[in-house]
Design a protein around this motif. Sequence first.
Motif, PDB file in Angstrom:
ATOM      1  N   SER A 114      -7.369   2.875  -4.461  1.00  0.00           N
ATOM      2  CA  SER A 114      -8.074   2.679  -3.193  1.00  0.00           C
ATOM      3  C   SER A 114      -9.043   3.817  -2.918  1.00  0.00           C
ATOM      4  O   SER A 114     -10.254   3.631  -2.918  1.00  0.00           O
ATOM      5  CB  SER A 114      -7.085   2.539  -2.042  1.00  0.00           C
ATOM      6  N   TYR A 124       3.872   2.757   2.369  1.00  0.00           N
ATOM      7  CA  TYR A 124       3.608   2.387   3.759  1.00  0.00           C
ATOM      8  C   TYR A 124       4.344   1.104   4.120  1.00  0.00           C
ATOM      9  O   TYR A 124       4.379   0.157   3.321  1.00  0.00           O
ATOM     10  CB  TYR A 124       2.115   2.120   3.962  1.00  0.00           C
ATOM     11  N   HIS A 129      -4.813  13.648  -2.522  1.00  0.00           N
ATOM     12  CA  HIS A 129      -4.145  12.589  -1.767  1.00  0.00           C
ATOM     13  C   HIS A 129      -4.830  11.273  -2.139  1.00  0.00           C
ATOM     14  O   HIS A 129      -5.979  11.041  -1.770  1.00  0.00           O
ATOM     15  CB  HIS A 129      -4.270  12.858  -0.264  1.00  0.00           C
ATOM     16  N   PHE A 143       0.781   5.853  -1.297  1.00  0.00           N
ATOM     17  CA  PHE A 143      -0.066   6.960  -1.723  1.00  0.00           C
ATOM     18  C   PHE A 143       0.623   7.803  -2.782  1.00  0.00           C
ATOM     19  O   PHE A 143       1.854   7.814  -2.911  1.00  0.00           O
ATOM     20  CB  PHE A 143      -0.590   7.809  -0.566  1.00  0.00           C
ATOM     21  N   GLU A 190       0.835  -1.201   0.000  1.00  0.00           N
ATOM     22  CA  GLU A 190       0.000   0.000   0.000  1.00  0.00           C
ATOM     23  C   GLU A 190       0.874   1.258   0.000  1.00  0.00           C
ATOM     24  O   GLU A 190       1.912   1.305   0.658  1.00  0.00           O
ATOM     25  CB  GLU A 190      -0.897   0.005   1.242  1.00  0.00           C
ATOM     26  N   ASN A 221       1.179  -2.021   5.836  1.00  0.00           N
ATOM     27  CA  ASN A 221      -0.043  -1.348   5.405  1.00  0.00           C
ATOM     28  C   ASN A 221      -0.765  -0.708   6.586  1.00  0.00           C
ATOM     29  O   ASN A 221      -0.600  -1.109   7.729  1.00  0.00           O
ATOM     30  CB  ASN A 221      -0.968  -2.344   4.689  1.00  0.00           C
ATOM     31  N   GLU A 261      -4.698   6.943  -2.399  1.00  0.00           N
ATOM     32  CA  GLU A 261      -4.090   5.726  -1.880  1.00  0.00           C
ATOM     33  C   GLU A 261      -4.293   4.599  -2.880  1.00  0.00           C
ATOM     34  O   GLU A 261      -5.284   4.569  -3.608  1.00  0.00           O
ATOM     35  CB  GLU A 261      -4.680   5.376  -0.512  1.00  0.00           C
ATOM     36  N   TRP A 262      -3.334   3.660  -2.922  1.00  0.00           N
ATOM     37  CA  TRP A 262      -3.344   2.589  -3.911  1.00  0.00           C
ATOM     38  C   TRP A 262      -2.758   1.314  -3.313  1.00  0.00           C
ATOM     39  O   TRP A 262      -2.076   1.340  -2.285  1.00  0.00           O
ATOM     40  CB  TRP A 262      -2.529   2.987  -5.160  1.00  0.00           C
TER      41      TRP A 262
END
Length: 407
Positions: free
Chosen positions: A280, A216, A267, A198, A196, A219, A269-270
């Motif tokens: 995400s 991250y 911002h 961003f 995970e 995660n 997230e993926w």
Amino acid sequence: MNVILVEPFFPSNQRQFARALAEAGATVIGIGEYDFGGFDDDLKGWLYHYERVSSVTDVGAMTAAVRWVQGRRWVDRLEATVEAHTMPAAQVREACTIPGTSVRTAWLCRDKPSMKQALREAGVPTAASAAVSSAAEAQAFAAEVGFPLILKPRSGAGASGTVRVDDAGGLEHALGTFGGQGVDSIAVEEFIEGHEGFYDTVTASGRVEMDFVSHYYPNVLEAMRTRWISPQFVSTNRIDSAPEYGELRDMGARVISALGIETSATHMEWFFGPKGLKFSEIGCRPPGVGAWDLYSAGNEIDLYRQWANVITRGAADAAPSRRYASGIVALRPSQDGAISGYSGVDELQQRSGEWVIDAHLPPPGTPTQEVAAGYMANAYVRMRHPDYDTLREMLDEVGRTLHVYAA
């Protein structure tokens, strides 16, 4: 340019947006919930005027305050940089005919099921998801998609309120928890296995003016629930040199276009894993937990000022240097209570002190905060280094060596 900034006082980094706008030549008008008398001289100096309201999420009160300002001065922009303020700000913009993020875009960036439906229709790969308002709907989704699943508030930020469920019993328990909180609709999603990170941007008229990628470790869901872990997020300086980030940048551009984002910070997230790259979620605002400070330190720029340049002039006037990778490692107290002391500080300072950006080590007697409160809730160290892998090793060493004790 005359710019209204929502809540310039709290949280503490809000003052940086006021500073940057003022330095970019804007006339900054603050609207917030706090007493102007409590502002320091710098913040007072950056604000041309300040209006206090009972709540910056009260659209009626905000609209009245903005119209009062408009009766005395033309307003070019109204900016909100906190997740909970983005939708009220968009509603006030439309009521007062001020350019900026629309209600539709703010809604799609807040309501996770609607967001993902819009992105699936635009061809952006996302996890299967739905908005559910009953146990029967949640159970039907589970029967179709299978476990594990992720349940979260429809408009929450980060990992707040998010739970993973691995079976029917866990689903029933989680639904009971949401129901006990008076929640009438939640987002339920397919669990995506993988790493995970961003992807953050500053956009100008829909184009990406600046971008940054962070990772991250581990995660977020695991990091926010496990005391012994010293979690990190690390901003890479390889975004321009590693071709693998091209797919992420392409996905980010498609998300921005599909959601109608014009001039704003974002911002996103993926996840990346066995099913490839998956989107995400997105916030139409800057990231939290001091990420812009890390980007500024790693790229030798004042990102707040570059954002202000985009707001006031339509473009940045500097590019990220990509000289350093930069990151933060959060340090959890041994237990809840009050901090009683530290070990390993001098040892780390001798070995890696030249690469430390800053460190936050609250003095003994400071009450601890719960693990779920986030990366900056207790102690933390922020570092940078020209080599990403070396930085990761140093942050790992901080996590192993610097201990926070509580009693």
